[in-house]
Design a protein around this motif. Structure first.
Motif, PDB file in Angstrom:
ATOM      1  N   THR A  87      -9.555 -68.541  26.697  1.00 18.22           N
ATOM      2  CA  THR A  87     -10.285 -67.377  26.221  1.00 18.22           C
ATOM      3  C   THR A  87      -9.378 -66.167  26.290  1.00 18.22           C
ATOM      4  O   THR A  87      -8.729 -65.934  27.310  1.00 18.22           O
ATOM      5  CB  THR A  87     -11.552 -67.132  27.071  1.00 18.22           C
ATOM      6  N   VAL A  89      -8.615 -62.562  26.979  1.00 20.12           N
ATOM      7  CA  VAL A  89      -9.134 -61.444  27.783  1.00 20.12           C
ATOM      8  C   VAL A  89      -7.944 -60.610  28.239  1.00 20.12           C
ATOM      9  O   VAL A  89      -6.826 -61.131  28.344  1.00 20.12           O
ATOM     10  CB  VAL A  89      -9.917 -61.915  29.034  1.00 20.12           C
ATOM     11  N   THR A 115     -13.524 -58.672  33.509  1.00 21.23           N
ATOM     12  CA  THR A 115     -14.172 -59.539  32.527  1.00 21.23           C
ATOM     13  C   THR A 115     -14.807 -60.709  33.251  1.00 21.23           C
ATOM     14  O   THR A 115     -14.223 -61.270  34.171  1.00 21.23           O
ATOM     15  CB  THR A 115     -13.146 -60.064  31.500  1.00 21.23           C
ATOM     16  N   LEU A 117     -16.508 -64.517  32.614  1.00 24.28           N
ATOM     17  CA  LEU A 117     -16.587 -65.650  31.696  1.00 24.28           C
ATOM     18  C   LEU A 117     -17.525 -66.700  32.260  1.00 24.28           C
ATOM     19  O   LEU A 117     -17.684 -66.801  33.482  1.00 24.28           O
ATOM     20  CB  LEU A 117     -15.214 -66.295  31.508  1.00 24.28           C
ATOM     21  N   GLN A 123     -16.721 -68.989  27.721  1.00 21.39           N
ATOM     22  CA  GLN A 123     -17.349 -67.968  26.877  1.00 21.39           C
ATOM     23  C   GLN A 123     -17.373 -66.628  27.606  1.00 21.39           C
ATOM     24  O   GLN A 123     -17.754 -66.551  28.780  1.00 21.39           O
ATOM     25  CB  GLN A 123     -18.770 -68.376  26.503  1.00 21.39           C
ATOM     26  N   LYS A 124     -16.978 -65.582  26.897  1.00 20.79           N
ATOM     27  CA  LYS A 124     -16.980 -64.232  27.463  1.00 20.79           C
ATOM     28  C   LYS A 124     -18.418 -63.748  27.618  1.00 20.79           C
ATOM     29  O   LYS A 124     -19.196 -63.780  26.667  1.00 20.79           O
ATOM     30  CB  LYS A 124     -16.189 -63.285  26.563  1.00 20.79           C
ATOM     31  N   SER A 127     -17.694 -57.387  29.888  1.00 22.76           N
ATOM     32  CA  SER A 127     -16.452 -56.747  30.296  1.00 22.76           C
ATOM     33  C   SER A 127     -16.759 -55.299  30.662  1.00 22.76           C
ATOM     34  O   SER A 127     -17.661 -54.694  30.068  1.00 22.76           O
ATOM     35  CB  SER A 127     -15.454 -56.824  29.145  1.00 22.76           C
TER      36      SER A 127
END
Length: 167
Positions: A87, A89, A115, A117, A123-124, A127
């Motif tokens: 991901t 970030v 952030t 996840l 999956q984010k 943030s």
């Protein structure tokens, strides 16, 4: 991991700026050259990966691990080095391990961007800019104590502690 090659120039080198982790019968280490290696209990090199990784931490399942990458990404790897997910970030080059807590993974960038996840999928979730750009060189601490919504605590290089309750 592996031998250091002399270039005739002085350079800072540490075999493990971020502490090693153990998964089963392997010790996983990332070095100042941003490589990851796996070692046997006897210290034999089992494998090395050129992954541009600055910090690592074990996953709760103890069969995989997380990697903070210099390419502004976080990855989850199986113990054999196979990527499970990646991901994008804000991350950075500091050797700070990601923090997993209760199915979530937290990473704070070099300059204070926190952030969260989903630890299983990458999956984010959310943030938040914790510091106004000040460096952060410590892992995220999660205070739970049975709370419905745990608190993330981040120590900035300006001497502040910032706590954020997340949902």
């Amino acid at each position: 991991p592996g031998p250091m090659v002399s270039t005739g120039k002085s350079r800072y080198y540490a075999p493990a700026d971020c502490g090693p982790i153990t998964l089963g019968d392997r010790m996983i280490v990332c070095d100042r050259g941003y490589m990851v290696g796996a070692y046997s209990p006897a210290g034999e090199v089992l494998a090395t990966w050129e992954t541009q990784v600055a910090g690592i931490s074990p996953a709760a399942d103890r069969k995989s691990y997380y990697a903070r990458c210099t390419s502004n990404a976080v990855r989850r790897y199986a113990v054999d080095g196979t990527a499970i997910w990646e991901t994008e970030v804000p991350a950075g080059r500091f050797p700070i391990p990601p923090t997993e807590h209760d199915g979530k993974l937290y990473i704070c960038s070099n300059t204070g961007q926190l952030t969260a996840l989903d630890a299983g999928s990458g999956q984010k979730l959310w943030s938040y800019q914790i510091t106004p750009g000040f460096y952060v060189m410590a892992p995220v601490t999660v205070i739970d104590q049975g709370a419905k919504h745990p608190v993330c605590v981040i120590a900035g290089m300006d001497g502040t502690l910032t706590a954020i309750r997340h949902r």
